[in-house]
Design an enzyme around this catalytic site. Structure first.
Site, PDB file in Angstrom:
ATOM      1  N   ASP A 491       0.809  -1.222   0.000  1.00  0.00           N
ATOM      2  CA  ASP A 491       0.000   0.000   0.000  1.00  0.00           C
ATOM      3  C   ASP A 491       0.838   1.266   0.000  1.00  0.00           C
ATOM      4  O   ASP A 491       0.355   2.337  -0.337  1.00  0.00           O
ATOM      5  CB  ASP A 491      -0.840   0.058   1.284  1.00  0.00           C
ATOM      6  CG  ASP A 491      -2.077  -0.781   1.203  1.00  0.00           C
ATOM      7  OD1 ASP A 491      -2.730  -0.762   0.164  1.00  0.00           O
ATOM      8  OD2 ASP A 491      -2.381  -1.458   2.210  1.00  0.00           O
TER       9      ASP A 491
HETATM   10  C1  BGC Z   1      -0.119   1.396   6.451  1.00  0.00           C
HETATM   11  C2  BGC Z   1      -0.330   0.167   5.681  1.00  0.00           C
HETATM   12  C3  BGC Z   1      -1.779   0.051   5.385  1.00  0.00           C
HETATM   13  C4  BGC Z   1      -2.252   1.289   4.659  1.00  0.00           C
HETATM   14  C5  BGC Z   1      -3.707   1.227   4.262  1.00  0.00           C
HETATM   15  C6  BGC Z   1      -0.678   2.547   5.697  1.00  0.00           C
HETATM   16  O1  BGC Z   1      -0.510   3.698   6.428  1.00  0.00           O
HETATM   17  O2  BGC Z   1       1.234   1.533   6.688  1.00  0.00           O
HETATM   18  O3  BGC Z   1       0.123  -0.942   6.393  1.00  0.00           O
HETATM   19  O4  BGC Z   1      -1.967  -1.060   4.598  1.00  0.00           O
HETATM   20  O5  BGC Z   1      -2.007   2.395   5.440  1.00  0.00           O
HETATM   21  O6  BGC Z   1      -4.590   1.646   5.221  1.00  0.00           O
HETATM   22  C1  NOJ Z   2      -1.797  -3.933   5.318  1.00  0.00           C
HETATM   23  C2  NOJ Z   2      -2.943  -4.014   4.383  1.00  0.00           C
HETATM   24  O1  NOJ Z   2      -4.094  -4.449   5.058  1.00  0.00           O
HETATM   25  C3  NOJ Z   2      -2.640  -4.948   3.232  1.00  0.00           C
HETATM   26  O2  NOJ Z   2      -3.693  -4.955   2.315  1.00  0.00           O
HETATM   27  C4  NOJ Z   2      -1.361  -4.545   2.574  1.00  0.00           C
HETATM   28  O3  NOJ Z   2      -1.089  -5.447   1.535  1.00  0.00           O
HETATM   29  C5  NOJ Z   2      -0.226  -4.467   3.566  1.00  0.00           C
HETATM   30  N1  NOJ Z   2      -0.598  -3.596   4.641  1.00  0.00           N
HETATM   31  C6  NOJ Z   2       1.081  -3.983   2.942  1.00  0.00           C
HETATM   32  O4  NOJ Z   2       1.030  -2.638   2.653  1.00  0.00           O
END
Ligand code: BGC
Ligand code: NOJ
Length: 820
Positions: A491
């Site tokens: 993400d």
């Molecule tokens: C977090 C991720 C998460 C994303 C989506 C980010 O700030 O670091 O782990 O998947 O937000 O909400």
């Molecule tokens: C947490 C999110 O829930 C997941 O969808 C994502 O792949 C990982 N973070 C890595 O960013």
């Protein structure tokens, strides 16, 4: 250092001191009514949706840790013994030291037992199957040699339903709180007068000698839950909340003879009435209690509570029984047989919505997340997996793209955490394939499912899968690799964001048209998904489509080899300037874990030495004793063209943290490469049970996986965060059960291909599959992973167990390992 121990026989983790490094939590509820409960009774409850239908309050980002919960107070009404006059049997919120303390987190229940000054209390918390309520069953025992007079208090703070609004909109909320109190039961009915048809209630099995429903009346001005004045004085005010903060507290007076034991049952519940039967009498404003009273009555009786508890245990026994193993390693056994499977169920239910680290306000059900959670869940309750697949597909967009999340209450997709994550649609294919391999329910592909929940847009589910594939093919970049869009699995790899404004969301900001930045990860995922589509099309007899998917797959593989291979590992991406990321050319972010995992899982490089080269590079550059980090070197500063990934301090989260979700991909890849020792070594590094002895470093619960363990670049290397709600649960379960132990469903039947450590002389497993229970015995005869199979005493060719037509429900399978 440990803070407890595993009790595998009872499928419990027993915490033996209340001041764990962080609240160590558990979940109550299996279908619609859920609660979080910590080892000191902190947490909250909700119906279906942690944000929109929150029943009780919790204080976030709390000091002291873990404030807000389902609390019980005990008060010594006399004759007084030396010691505190009142205390919390769960330690919080009074934190008065207890003589004995023990918390048992089990499958869908938690029992907190403690003792102070000869008064022992044990409270069992659980949600009966099929009900929208939770039970707190308190057993009090007087170990003194004289009669004790004890007041028992219940305490919850009601949430005014929408947890976000409740936490922010005081100008309205301080004026709308309403309750009713009847026969000792407290009904919370804020907004029931208008558009809501639901209310919450707190009931008690004993006659109540006093109550309070106005927070300040109970606590006293400027006092906290650690020292409610009503408990201190023993005097309730029988307050009825009008506005401000409605709570539920009841006082019950219990006399206990020396050695005597008594039970007090509290139930906290949620109930809905039919719209035209909301009030009784009909033209009043009083809640119609006719349909709720029988439920309350039922669960205030101890025998019914026992029966419901036994039913819950049986439910879990049966679910877990579908896959049980006995291996030479206790960490493997207890994680596979108990905790990993349990966590998979919790992540399936919660997605990423409500944990100690997810407030329940921020995120609903993730599209990518839920599809992956299903991979570990599908064998336990295939019907619920089916329903989830159809719900997810119904939020898919006509373009084949996906909303990144949907709200569980409405099942409608929304853009609150962004959209246009170009990997999203492909995960649906993996989930459907897993479902088919488990169930052979090919009919699911014919189910008419709408796009974006729009009536009239329905198409068979198979069409959704086709659009998922097409979505990628419609979005290829300059190197014929998939365009990354908002981001892919990571993400935080935001290659089109270019955000320089403080506080701007990385998830929703776009500054580029997205026509350049490409993802090697999505390319690998595409190959994996295309393989599944080829098998599905083959099964459906669609030769043209098989061919089309094979051609698309080959083209993508070619693109990976020409632009995605760096010589010793797979590259990660191309940025908006067309420069490679995850390459020797980079100063920081030279090598990433994700493309090594997904590309090898897709089979890339397995027929030459490139897969093992990539895996050896992981070992050399990314592996640490605490797990494998996401990339190296970490980003030492913020890079505008990389986005959120470089916003984290080095070693945390996506900036080179041990993002546990990705580790099982490498375990699977190692198993596919035939390297059982390596696969298992990585498995143990992040296995929570194997980390129990370093709980003071790990800090999170030793019975479940955390999303992240701080990487080598962090000062707190080895410290976990974000426990519970993570794709780590499902993927680790898949890695150990399907690839290391090697028992995996395929379209053609159950395949057995263990890639276990060389030191193991075998293992035993039982696996229920398509209505048959397979008793599998694996015995090592020599080195290597070759297998010879005997099914029901007869040798068979290959390693897929044929479906026998003799109607037998139990089949013995003997595997000789290392013979070929
Ligand atoms: C977090 C991720 C998460 C994303 C989506 C980010 O700030 O670091 O782990 O998947 O937000 O909400
Ligand atoms: C947490 C999110 O829930 C997941 O969808 C994502 O792949 C990982 N973070 C890595 O960013």
């Amino acid at each position: 250092m440990r803070y407890g121990r595993f009790d595998d026989k009872h499928r419990e983790y027993v915490i033996d001191r209340p001041d764990t490094p962080l609240p160590w939590i558990n979940y109550l509820g299996t279908e619609e009514y859920f609660g979080l409960i910590s080892n000191t009774a902190g947490g909250y409850s909700f119906f279906k949706d942690a944000r929109l239908r929150r029943l009780t309050r919790y204080r976030y980002n709390n000091a002291p840790l873990d404030s807000g919960g389902r609390y019980i107070y005990l008060r010594d009404d006399g004759p007084h013994t030396p010691g505190p006059s009142f205390w919390s049997p769960s330690w919080q919120p009074t934190r008065i030291p207890l003589d004995e303390y023990e918390c048992r987190h089990g499958m869908g229940y938690t029992i907190i037992r403690s003792k102070l000054n000869g008064i022992e209390s044990s409270t069992r918390y659980f949600v009966p199957l099929g009900e929208s309520l939770e039970i707190w069953e308190l057993t009090l025992t007087n170990h003194r040699d004289e009669t004790a007079q004890i007041s028992v208090y219940s305490a919850v703070e009601f949430n005014l339903w929408d947890a976000m609004d409740d936490a922010t909109n005081y100008q309205r909320n301080y004026s709308i709180g309403e309750v009713e109190v009847l026969d000792g039961t407290i009904y919370h009915k804020t907004e029931y007068r208008e558009r809501r048809d639901h209310f919450a209630y707190l009931a008690c099995s004993e006659s109540v000698s006093g109550f309070d429903t106005q927070r300040e009346a109970f606590l006293g001005a400027y006092r906290g839950w650690d020292s409610p004045s009503a408990v201190e004085t023993g005097q309730m005010s029988d307050s009825v909340a009008h506005g401000w903060q409605p709570i539920g507290t009841q006082q019950v007076k219990v006399q206990l003879e020396a050695g005597e034991q008594k039970k007090v049952i509290f139930i906290l519940g949620y109930h809905e009435n039919l719209i035209n039967e909301k009030f009784d009498p009909p033209n009043s404003q009083t809640i119609n209690k006719r349909s709720v009273l029988p439920v309350i009555k039922k669960y205030l009786q101890s025998e019914n509570v026992d029966t419901a508890f036994q039913a819950l245990r049986k439910y879990w026994d049966e679910l877990l029984d579908k896959y049980q193993v006995t291996t030479p390693d206790e960490h493997t056994n207890r994680m596979v047989n108990i905790w990993n499977a349990y966590q998979v169920m919790i992540t399936f239910n919660m997605s990423r919505s409500a944990s100690y680290f997810e407030s329940g306000i921020g995120r609903g059900m993730g599209f990518r997340d839920s599809n992956q959670d299903l991979l570990g869940f599908v064998h336990m309750l295939p019907d619920r997996a089916r329903e989830r697949i159809l719900d997810l597909a119904a939020t898919q967009l006509p373009s084949g793209g996906a909303y990144h999340q949907y709200q569980p209450l409405t099942k409608r997709g929304n853009n609150a955490v962004g959209g246009g994550f170009n990997d999203d649609p492909l995960w649906l294919i993996l989930a459907v394939a897993a479902y088919l391999k488990e169930t052979v329910d090919w009919g699911i592909l014919d189910e008419a499912v709408p796009y974006d929940n729009q009536p009239g847009s329905e198409e068979p589910l198979y069409g959704h899968l086709q659009r998922s594939i097409q979505y990628t093919l419609d979005r290829l970049g300059p190197h014929s690799l998939p365009l990354i869009g908002r981001a892919d699995w990571n993400d935080c790899l935001n290659l089109n964001c270019f955000s320089d404004a403080p506080g701007e969301s990385f998830q929703t900001t776009t500054s580029k048209d997205g026509k350049v930045a490409e993802s090697v990860f999505i390319a690998g995922l595409f190959v994996l998904a295309a393989k599944e589509m080829i098998s599905i099309a083959e099964h459906l007899g669609k030769a043209d489509e098989m061919e089309a998917y094979s051609a698309a797959k080959q083209k993508m593989e070619k693109a990976v080899w020409s632009a995605g291979w760096d010589g010793e590992w797979f590259r990660r991406a191309y940025d908006d300037f067309g420069r490679a990321l995850g390459s020797k050319e980079n100063d920081e972010g030279q090598i990433f874990i994700e493309p090594q995992g997904i590309c090898v899982m897709a089979g890339l490089g397995l027929d030459d030495d490139r897969a093992t080269k990539a895996l050896d590079s992981i070992d050399k550059h990314l592996a640490t004793p605490h797990g494998i980090v996401l990339h190296q070197p970490a980003f030492s500063k913020y890079y505008l063209h990389l986005g959120e990934i470089s916003s984290y301090p080095p070693g945390y989260k996506e900036n080179a943290g041990i993002f546990c979700h990705t580790n099982p991909w490498i375990m699977i890849a190692e198993a596919m490469a035939g390297r059982g020792d390596k696969a298992y070594d990585y498995y143990l590094r992040i296995n929570p049970s194997a980390r129990e002895d370093i709980s003071e470093v790990h800090k999170c619960e030793p019975y479940i996986y955390a999303q992240m363990i701080a990487g080598v670049d962090a000062p707190t290397h080895g410290e976990a965060k974000n426990s519970w709600l993570t794709g780590t649960a499902a993927w680790n379960y898949v890695a150990i059960t399907q690839w290391i132990l090697g028992i995996r469903p395929t379209f053609d039947g159950l395949e057995v291909a263990p890639v276990i450590p060389s030191g193991w002389d075998g293992f035993e497993a039982t696996r229920s599959y398509r209505g048959i229970r397979y008793e599998i015995r694996v015995k090592r005869k020599g080195p290597g992973n070759g297998v010879r199979l005997e099914v029901g005493g007869n040798p068979i060719e290959g390693n897929i167990i044929p479906i026998l037509s003799n109607g037998k429900k139990e089949v013995q399978v003997q595997i000789w390992l290392g013979e070929k």
